[in-house]
Scaffold this motif. Structure first.
Motif, short mmCIF file in Angstrom:
data_model
loop_
_atom_site.label_atom_id
_atom_site.label_comp_id
_atom_site.label_asym_id
_atom_site.label_seq_id
_atom_site.Cartn_x
_atom_site.Cartn_y
_atom_site.Cartn_z
N UNK A 1 5.07 -7.43 -10.77
CA UNK A 1 4.53 -6.49 -11.76
C UNK A 1 4.02 -5.22 -11.10
N UNK A 2 3.35 -5.37 -9.97
CA UNK A 2 2.81 -4.20 -9.27
C UNK A 2 3.91 -3.28 -8.76
N UNK A 3 4.90 -3.85 -8.05
CA UNK A 3 5.91 -2.97 -7.47
C UNK A 3 6.76 -2.31 -8.55
N UNK A 4 6.93 -2.98 -9.67
CA UNK A 4 7.64 -2.34 -10.79
C UNK A 4 6.79 -1.18 -11.33
N UNK B 1 0.83 -1.21 0.00
CA UNK B 1 0.00 0.00 0.00
C UNK B 1 0.87 1.26 0.00
N UNK B 2 1.94 1.25 0.79
CA UNK B 2 2.84 2.41 0.86
C UNK B 2 3.45 2.70 -0.51
N UNK B 3 3.92 1.65 -1.18
CA UNK B 3 4.53 1.83 -2.50
C UNK B 3 3.49 2.33 -3.51
N UNK C 1 12.54 0.42 -7.80
CA UNK C 1 13.69 -0.14 -8.52
C UNK C 1 14.67 -0.85 -7.60
N UNK C 2 14.31 -1.01 -6.35
CA UNK C 2 15.18 -1.69 -5.39
C UNK C 2 14.97 -3.19 -5.49
N UNK D 1 12.25 -5.66 -3.50
CA UNK D 1 11.32 -6.51 -4.25
C UNK D 1 11.49 -7.97 -3.86
N UNK D 2 12.74 -8.43 -3.81
CA UNK D 2 12.99 -9.83 -3.45
C UNK D 2 12.53 -10.12 -2.02
#
Length: 296
Positions: free
Chosen positions: A60-63, A19-21, A68-69, A73-74
């Motif tokens: 896909x969402x976080x991209x 949600x924050x992202x 870009x971290x 992401x991992x």
């Protein structure tokens, strides 16, 4: 897949970070859901930790959110794929969900920073000290329930040892070592145990004396900062008599991290047991605990 009625702290933390992202990107929940092939309601459940999200959709969402971290992401993928099962799962019938969450957090993070002013932190307690606290706080508990509570807390302490032990930094107010919640003999053993624990290279223990420098008066509540390899995913555990709080907002993390730095600055220098001699004439944490052992 049905909705979770009681998400774990890990599941709630994952949802909160997604949600924050999303909010940082300016994207609405509706647009994010459409991008991932999910409805707005489904996105809402994901962000509340009430349902899982497949790895491909998470990435896909976080991209799309502009993250870009790769490390972050991992780490989010690992949180999403975790089953949440561990040694603590064997205690689901006797321990509260918040205590189980605490054990999972301790196992999943790489460092903890703790402030306590009433009790010695659970990871540093002796079995007798634990039992005395349980007996005082749970007068109606059966002998079996007390045994199970002590056993669970001792299992938690295993994170401080082994091949990849947790880095643990504790600031303990002198008040915790004066509390008559346990007998003088149990407190003596507990203080001696603190000295022994301070010998571990991954454990740092500081005592904050009554006659110390200025103390941040707005922080009278015990807390623990759980630090993972990715700082953005840190969690603060705040003790409360009704229900503990788990905080993960970036502003909250920054506030508690800054407060702990202040606490560690105004506390005495760390316990530093000397193998050749236990005598210390310095005004440090070791000197204070030696004095307390003398007067007990």
């Amino acid at each position: 897949m049905g909705l979770r009625s009681n998400p774990s702290q890990r599941q709630r933390r994952l949802g909160a970070e997604l949600r924050r992202l999303r909010e940082l990107s300016g994207m609405s929940a509706t647009d994010a859901g459409a991008l991932a092939g999910l409805g707005r309601a489904h996105m809402s459940h994901i962000e509340m930790g009430r349902t899982a999200i497949p790895e491909d959709k998470l990435r896909a969402l976080v991209r799309a959110y502009g993250c870009n971290s790769q490390g972050l992401i991992d780490a989010l993928v690992v949180m999403g794929e975790s089953t949440g099962r561990g040694w603590w799962s064997d205690y689901r019938d006797t321990q509260s969900s918040s205590v189980l969450d605490l054990a999972e957090l301790e196992a999943a993070n790489t460092a903890h920073r703790s402030f306590q002013w009433v009790y010695v932190h659970g990871l540093l307690q002796t079995p007798d000290y634990m039992r005395a606290l349980f007996e005082a706080g749970q007068p109606d508990a059966t002998l079996g329930e007390l045994d199970r509570g002590v056993e669970f807390r001792l299992r938690r302490q295993e994170v401080l040892k082994g091949t990849s032990p947790l880095r643990f930094h504790a600031v303990i107010h002198e008040a915790a070592l004066h509390m008559r919640l346990v007998s003088a003999e149990i407190m003596r053993q507990q203080i001696e145990h603190l000295v022994e624990m301070a010998r571990l290279p991954n454990v740092c223990i500081q005592i904050m004396p009554f006659a110390g420098r200025a103390y941040p008066a707005d922080f009278g509540t015990p807390f623990v900062i759980f630090e993972p390899s990715v700082p953005e995913l840190g969690t603060v555990y705040v003790e409360h008599p009704v229900s503990p709080l788990f905080l993960g907002e970036q502003a909250q993390l920054a506030q508690f991290r800054a407060t702990f730095e202040t606490l560690s600055t105004v506390a005495l220098p760390p316990l530093d047991p000397q193998p050749e001699s236990m005598f210390s004439a310095k005004k440090d944490s070791l000197g204070l605990v030696q004095h307390l052992l003398y007067v007990l």
